[in-house]
Design a protein around this motif. Structure first.
Motif, PDB file in Angstrom:
ATOM      1  N   ASP A   1       0.729  -1.376  -0.083  1.00  0.00           N
ATOM      2  CA  ASP A   1       0.164   0.382  -0.078  1.00  0.00           C
ATOM      3  C   ASP A   1       1.008   1.022   0.253  1.00  0.00           C
ATOM      4  OD1 ASP A   1      -2.147   1.950  -0.122  1.00  0.00           O
ATOM      5  OD2 ASP A   1      -2.871   1.176   2.144  1.00  0.00           O
ATOM      6  N   ALA A   2       2.013   0.984   0.761  1.00  0.00           N
ATOM      7  CA  ALA A   2       3.243   2.562   0.799  1.00  0.00           C
ATOM      8  C   ALA A   2       3.204   2.369  -0.856  1.00  0.00           C
ATOM      9  CB  ALA A   2       3.587   2.045   1.698  1.00  0.00           C
ATOM     10  N   ILE A   3       4.298   1.799  -1.157  1.00  0.00           N
ATOM     11  CA  ILE A   3       5.342   1.932  -1.912  1.00  0.00           C
ATOM     12  C   ILE A   3       3.887   2.042  -3.477  1.00  0.00           C
ATOM     13  CG2 ILE A   3       6.279   0.815  -4.021  1.00  0.00           C
ATOM     14  CD1 ILE A   3       7.802  -1.124  -2.391  1.00  0.00           C
ATOM     15  N   SER A   4       2.698   1.839  -3.713  1.00  0.00           N
ATOM     16  CA  SER A   4       1.449   2.013  -4.523  1.00  0.00           C
ATOM     17  C   SER A   4       1.280   3.532  -4.913  1.00  0.00           C
ATOM     18  CB  SER A   4       0.342   1.335  -4.743  1.00  0.00           C
ATOM     19  OG  SER A   4      -0.326   1.521  -3.553  1.00  0.00           O
ATOM     20  N   HIS A   5       1.243   4.278  -3.315  1.00  0.00           N
ATOM     21  CA  HIS A   5       0.862   5.343  -3.157  1.00  0.00           C
ATOM     22  C   HIS A   5       1.867   5.923  -3.241  1.00  0.00           C
ATOM     23  CE1 HIS A   5      -2.877   3.674  -1.817  1.00  0.00           C
ATOM     24  NE2 HIS A   5      -3.271   4.878  -1.485  1.00  0.00           N
TER      25      HIS A   5
ATOM     26  N   VAL B   1      11.798   4.599  -9.150  1.00  0.00           N
ATOM     27  CA  VAL B   1      12.685   5.652  -8.389  1.00  0.00           C
ATOM     28  C   VAL B   1      11.878   5.541  -6.967  1.00  0.00           C
ATOM     29  CG1 VAL B   1      13.719   7.167  -7.684  1.00  0.00           C
ATOM     30  CG2 VAL B   1      14.288   6.544 -10.098  1.00  0.00           C
ATOM     31  N   ALA B   2      10.996   6.147  -7.550  1.00  0.00           N
ATOM     32  CA  ALA B   2       9.949   6.777  -6.409  1.00  0.00           C
ATOM     33  C   ALA B   2       9.505   4.876  -4.789  1.00  0.00           C
ATOM     34  CB  ALA B   2       8.559   7.495  -6.358  1.00  0.00           C
ATOM     35  N   GLY B   3       9.276   4.042  -5.570  1.00  0.00           N
ATOM     36  CA  GLY B   3       8.921   3.389  -4.805  1.00  0.00           C
ATOM     37  C   GLY B   3      10.031   2.953  -4.346  1.00  0.00           C
ATOM     38  N   MET B   4      10.979   2.881  -5.177  1.00  0.00           N
ATOM     39  CA  MET B   4      12.314   2.269  -3.751  1.00  0.00           C
ATOM     40  C   MET B   4      12.520   3.498  -2.484  1.00  0.00           C
ATOM     41  SD  MET B   4      12.614  -0.728  -4.930  1.00  0.00           S
ATOM     42  CE  MET B   4      14.253  -0.811  -4.534  1.00  0.00           C
ATOM     43  N   PHE B   5      12.820   4.492  -3.329  1.00  0.00           N
ATOM     44  CA  PHE B   5      13.008   5.530  -2.190  1.00  0.00           C
ATOM     45  C   PHE B   5      11.557   5.505  -1.161  1.00  0.00           C
ATOM     46  CE2 PHE B   5      11.871   9.710  -0.054  1.00  0.00           C
ATOM     47  CZ  PHE B   5      13.250   9.872   0.334  1.00  0.00           C
TER      48      PHE B   5
ATOM     49  N   GLN C   1       7.364   0.058  12.444  1.00  0.00           N
ATOM     50  CA  GLN C   1       7.598  -0.590  10.995  1.00  0.00           C
ATOM     51  C   GLN C   1       6.649   0.133  10.390  1.00  0.00           C
ATOM     52  OE1 GLN C   1       7.793  -3.930   8.563  1.00  0.00           O
ATOM     53  NE2 GLN C   1       9.276  -2.186   7.289  1.00  0.00           N
ATOM     54  N   ASP C   2       4.958  -0.331  11.075  1.00  0.00           N
ATOM     55  CA  ASP C   2       3.690  -0.183  10.443  1.00  0.00           C
ATOM     56  C   ASP C   2       3.877   1.467  10.472  1.00  0.00           C
ATOM     57  OD1 ASP C   2       3.210  -0.624  13.032  1.00  0.00           O
ATOM     58  OD2 ASP C   2       1.535  -1.270  13.173  1.00  0.00           O
ATOM     59  N   THR C   3       4.123   2.512  11.455  1.00  0.00           N
ATOM     60  CA  THR C   3       3.275   3.360  11.927  1.00  0.00           C
ATOM     61  C   THR C   3       4.441   3.874  10.951  1.00  0.00           C
ATOM     62  OG1 THR C   3       3.093   3.049  14.123  1.00  0.00           O
ATOM     63  CG2 THR C   3       3.385   5.429  13.695  1.00  0.00           C
ATOM     64  N   VAL C   4       6.181   3.173  10.475  1.00  0.00           N
ATOM     65  CA  VAL C   4       7.108   4.809   9.955  1.00  0.00           C
ATOM     66  C   VAL C   4       6.780   5.192   7.946  1.00  0.00           C
ATOM     67  CG1 VAL C   4       9.376   4.693   9.024  1.00  0.00           C
ATOM     68  CG2 VAL C   4       8.883   3.600  11.046  1.00  0.00           C
ATOM     69  N   MET C   5       5.790   3.720   7.611  1.00  0.00           N
ATOM     70  CA  MET C   5       5.320   3.321   6.915  1.00  0.00           C
ATOM     71  C   MET C   5       3.758   4.132   6.351  1.00  0.00           C
ATOM     72  SD  MET C   5       5.094  -1.154   5.475  1.00  0.00           S
ATOM     73  CE  MET C   5       4.430  -1.538   7.031  1.00  0.00           C
ATOM     74  N   GLY C   6       3.206   4.295   7.313  1.00  0.00           N
ATOM     75  CA  GLY C   6       1.742   5.529   7.148  1.00  0.00           C
ATOM     76  C   GLY C   6       2.288   6.869   6.620  1.00  0.00           C
ATOM     77  N   ILE C   7       3.597   7.015   7.741  1.00  0.00           N
ATOM     78  CA  ILE C   7       3.879   8.481   7.715  1.00  0.00           C
ATOM     79  C   ILE C   7       4.267   8.931   6.456  1.00  0.00           C
ATOM     80  CG2 ILE C   7       6.061  10.795   8.087  1.00  0.00           C
ATOM     81  CD1 ILE C   7       5.034   8.865  10.933  1.00  0.00           C
ATOM     82  N   VAL C   8       5.246   7.727   5.735  1.00  0.00           N
ATOM     83  CA  VAL C   8       5.972   8.191   4.703  1.00  0.00           C
ATOM     84  C   VAL C   8       5.321   8.165   3.259  1.00  0.00           C
ATOM     85  CG1 VAL C   8       7.760   6.695   3.134  1.00  0.00           C
ATOM     86  CG2 VAL C   8       8.217   7.256   5.487  1.00  0.00           C
TER      87      VAL C   8
ATOM     88  N   VAL D   1       4.488  -0.959 -11.430  1.00  0.00           N
ATOM     89  CA  VAL D   1       4.869   0.274 -12.447  1.00  0.00           C
ATOM     90  C   VAL D   1       4.339  -0.677 -13.310  1.00  0.00           C
ATOM     91  CG1 VAL D   1       6.242   0.509 -13.837  1.00  0.00           C
ATOM     92  CG2 VAL D   1       6.827   1.252 -11.441  1.00  0.00           C
ATOM     93  N   ALA D   2       4.302  -1.910 -13.310  1.00  0.00           N
ATOM     94  CA  ALA D   2       3.249  -2.605 -14.741  1.00  0.00           C
ATOM     95  C   ALA D   2       2.380  -2.377 -15.007  1.00  0.00           C
ATOM     96  CB  ALA D   2       4.014  -3.641 -14.207  1.00  0.00           C
ATOM     97  N   THR D   3       1.317  -2.306 -13.529  1.00  0.00           N
ATOM     98  CA  THR D   3      -0.348  -2.173 -13.113  1.00  0.00           C
ATOM     99  C   THR D   3      -0.442  -0.595 -13.080  1.00  0.00           C
ATOM    100  OG1 THR D   3      -0.104  -2.333 -11.131  1.00  0.00           O
ATOM    101  CG2 THR D   3      -0.068  -4.452 -11.480  1.00  0.00           C
ATOM    102  N   LEU D   4       0.753   0.115 -13.227  1.00  0.00           N
ATOM    103  CA  LEU D   4       0.297   1.517 -13.503  1.00  0.00           C
ATOM    104  C   LEU D   4      -1.162   2.071 -14.321  1.00  0.00           C
ATOM    105  CD1 LEU D   4       0.593   4.237 -11.410  1.00  0.00           C
ATOM    106  CD2 LEU D   4       2.489   5.199 -12.885  1.00  0.00           C
ATOM    107  N   SER D   5      -0.982   1.956 -15.341  1.00  0.00           N
ATOM    108  CA  SER D   5      -2.001   1.514 -16.605  1.00  0.00           C
ATOM    109  C   SER D   5      -2.626   1.875 -16.371  1.00  0.00           C
ATOM    110  CB  SER D   5      -0.475   2.143 -17.946  1.00  0.00           C
ATOM    111  OG  SER D   5      -0.739   0.404 -18.193  1.00  0.00           O
ATOM    112  N   ALA D   6      -3.313   0.329 -15.937  1.00  0.00           N
ATOM    113  CA  ALA D   6      -4.128  -0.538 -16.228  1.00  0.00           C
ATOM    114  C   ALA D   6      -4.738  -0.106 -15.056  1.00  0.00           C
ATOM    115  CB  ALA D   6      -3.521  -1.866 -16.551  1.00  0.00           C
ATOM    116  N   VAL D   7      -4.810  -0.247 -13.594  1.00  0.00           N
ATOM    117  CA  VAL D   7      -5.468   0.019 -12.311  1.00  0.00           C
ATOM    118  C   VAL D   7      -5.037   0.525 -11.420  1.00  0.00           C
ATOM    119  CG1 VAL D   7      -6.016  -3.189 -11.988  1.00  0.00           C
ATOM    120  CG2 VAL D   7      -4.191  -1.993 -11.324  1.00  0.00           C
ATOM    121  N   GLY D   8      -4.092   1.578 -12.186  1.00  0.00           N
ATOM    122  CA  GLY D   8      -3.633   2.629 -11.211  1.00  0.00           C
ATOM    123  C   GLY D   8      -3.261   2.249  -9.861  1.00  0.00           C
ATOM    124  N   ILE D   9      -2.740   3.473  -9.136  1.00  0.00           N
ATOM    125  CA  ILE D   9      -1.632   3.423  -7.702  1.00  0.00           C
ATOM    126  C   ILE D   9      -2.605   3.180  -7.236  1.00  0.00           C
ATOM    127  CG2 ILE D   9      -0.760   4.877  -6.667  1.00  0.00           C
ATOM    128  CD1 ILE D   9      -0.246   7.351  -8.268  1.00  0.00           C
TER     129      ILE D   9
END
Length: 275
Positions: A45-49, A71-75, A91-98, A189-197
């Protein structure tokens, strides 16, 4: 009657949508099994957003959107790992913030840029508008991710169940950890054009959760997850034609319905086993 049933297959945009959903079903469903086992659903969820600012930045710089998204997802993944390892915050709190911070940053960037790319297509996808370049991109990424996951399925499974044991037997846990994060970013990235973020997270969680409810053997989870995703994707695209709805949300609704059915079936089997 038959002509009406076959009508969706007569249009090129529908044919592309069917092919796209079958392509992205493979990497998303395979990775979802590991995400569910590791308890990493929020990471997907975090990476997709978090890819949104990368997409906008790539557009501003004239680069392919997939580069900015990756690049943004890896960052996001690396920042989450660094902050969780160097603070007392879980970790779950950090993910939510990031991810909320990066998603908000992406929205602000988007409002300051004049573009012909509609925000709804970035957030929710445009499966009926995918072209041959989108199919090739998704296909190559799906082939790469699928090959890596299948080749390293035993190492990834041990890392998901017991990272300490994986390290004890000589596996490079760090490579497996960040390699899995990289595969997640590539798949989004592969799903970006089809189903979006936003809706990509559904494809990265639901198939693995359904397979987890239907079987106790991990070797069977992978093909079950792939089969469920392909079936849901095909039915979702097909039904959206007659319902006049967007394919991506329709696919997610079908996956949700299958999850509820699998949950009920699992509970019934559990009660029978205890009586």
């Amino acid at each position: 009657m038959i002509e009406t049933l076959l009508q969706p297959f007569q249009f090129a945009f529908m044919q592309n949508a069917f092919v796209m959903v079958l392509i992205i079903a493979v990497p998303t469903s395979l990775l979802s099994c590991y995400l569910v086992l590791k308890g990493w659903s929020l990471m997907g969820d975090a990476i997709s957003h978090a890819v949104l600012p990368g997409v906008v930045a790539a557009y501003m710089l004239g680069l392919p959107l997939i580069i900015g998204a990756f690049v943004a997802g890896m960052f996001c993944a690396l920042a989450t790992g660094f902050l969780s390892e160097n603070s007392r915050v879980k970790q779950d709190t950090v993910m939510g913030i990031v991810f909320s911070g990066m998603f908000g940053f992406g929205i602000v960037m988007y409002t300051k840029v004049s573009t012909d790319v509609h925000l709804d297509h970035i957030l929710f996808g445009n499966m009926l508008g995918v072209g041959s370049s989108d199919l090739w991109t998704a296909g190559l990424i799906a082939l790469f991710v699928g090959a890596i996951v299948i080749a390293k399925r035993r190492d990834l499974m041990l890392h998901a169940f017991d990272p300490v044991q994986a390290q004890a037997v000589g596996l490079r846990v760090g490579w497996l950890h960040y390699g899995l994060l990289a595969l997640i970013s590539l798949t989004i990235v592969a799903t970006l054009s089809a189903v979006g973020i936003i809706l990509s997270i559904g494809l990265l969680i639901a198939p693995g959760a359904i397979a987890f409810l239907l079987t106790q053997q991990f070797a069977r989870m992978l093909p079950i997850a792939v089969g469920v995703t392909m079936l849901s994707g095909f039915l979702g695209v097909y039904a959206s034609f007659y319902l006049d709805s967007a394919p991506a949300p329709t696919i997610i609704l079908i996956l949700t319905a299958i999850f509820i059915a699998a949950f009920i079936k699992s509970n019934i089997n559990t009660r029978r086993a205890t009586t």
